[in-house]
Design a protein around this motif. Sequence first.
Motif, short mmCIF file in Angstrom:
data_model
loop_
_atom_site.label_atom_id
_atom_site.label_comp_id
_atom_site.label_asym_id
_atom_site.label_seq_id
_atom_site.Cartn_x
_atom_site.Cartn_y
_atom_site.Cartn_z
N ASN A 132 0.47 -1.43 0.01
CA ASN A 132 0.34 0.31 -0.03
C ASN A 132 1.02 1.30 0.14
O ASN A 132 0.16 2.87 0.39
CB ASN A 132 -0.81 0.14 1.16
N ARG A 187 -0.77 -2.54 -4.50
CA ARG A 187 -2.07 -2.51 -5.03
C ARG A 187 -2.59 -1.79 -6.24
O ARG A 187 -2.03 -1.22 -6.89
CB ARG A 187 -2.70 -1.10 -3.95
N ASP A 223 2.10 2.80 2.64
CA ASP A 223 2.33 3.15 3.99
C ASP A 223 3.19 4.23 4.03
O ASP A 223 4.22 2.99 4.81
CB ASP A 223 1.43 2.19 4.60
#
Length: 244
Positions: A85, A166, A87
């Motif tokens: 992701n 993703r 992050d």
Amino acid sequence: MAVRRDAELAGAVETAVRGHAGGVSVAVLDETAGTRASYASGPGTYDTASIVKVDVLAASLLRAQDEGRAPTARERAYAAAMIQNSDNDATTVLWKELGGAAGLDAANERLGLTATSGGADGLWGLTQTTADDQLALLEQVFGVSEGPVLAEAARAYVQGLMGNVRGDQVWGVSAAGDGAELKNGWLPRGTTGLWVVNSIGRVRVEGRRYLLAVVSHGSATKDAGIALVEGVARAAVPVVSGGA
């Protein structure tokens, strides 16, 4: 001795980089034949943005390996968020636990990255690197280098995460092949308003596998940077595959 096609690569990417006022660099390797090539539009290093997350993960896994253990469930959760992701908070946690820039630099010395330096003041996205160093990292992650430092299980773990990023982050080097394990990075620089856009990974073309790293800066928009990186990636692979 491995065959190098640097001059051919410079000619192949000429159209893709034409009109780009910033910098761009690419390094590519045919896993099977060992043929490789690299190109840079000028000297110097590039901001990593989020491609450093693969390096952070490799260093974190190397640390666990040194301690004679597998990564903890907590570390794996942060790693998955960081790679799949992109992050940033998860990255900051692992970066700090690694020892920040000093910890990354120490790991990179073992991983064979000779021109990469960790971002100062905790700014991991401003780690400096080159396309050649990113290719060296990919060689470690995919076990192509002689005597890879990372254990097989660690390499497989990183590859699995890079193969499941993703969907909206699947761009960049993936444009050069039919499938890819990758990690991208993008960052608007506050001082200029221009974009850093990078992409690293492994792509497959007609059953063959290629390691590919493209780094760039100076694009007016993120989309322009993506188009630049993808154009360079598509031009680069045929050079080492013999298709150029």
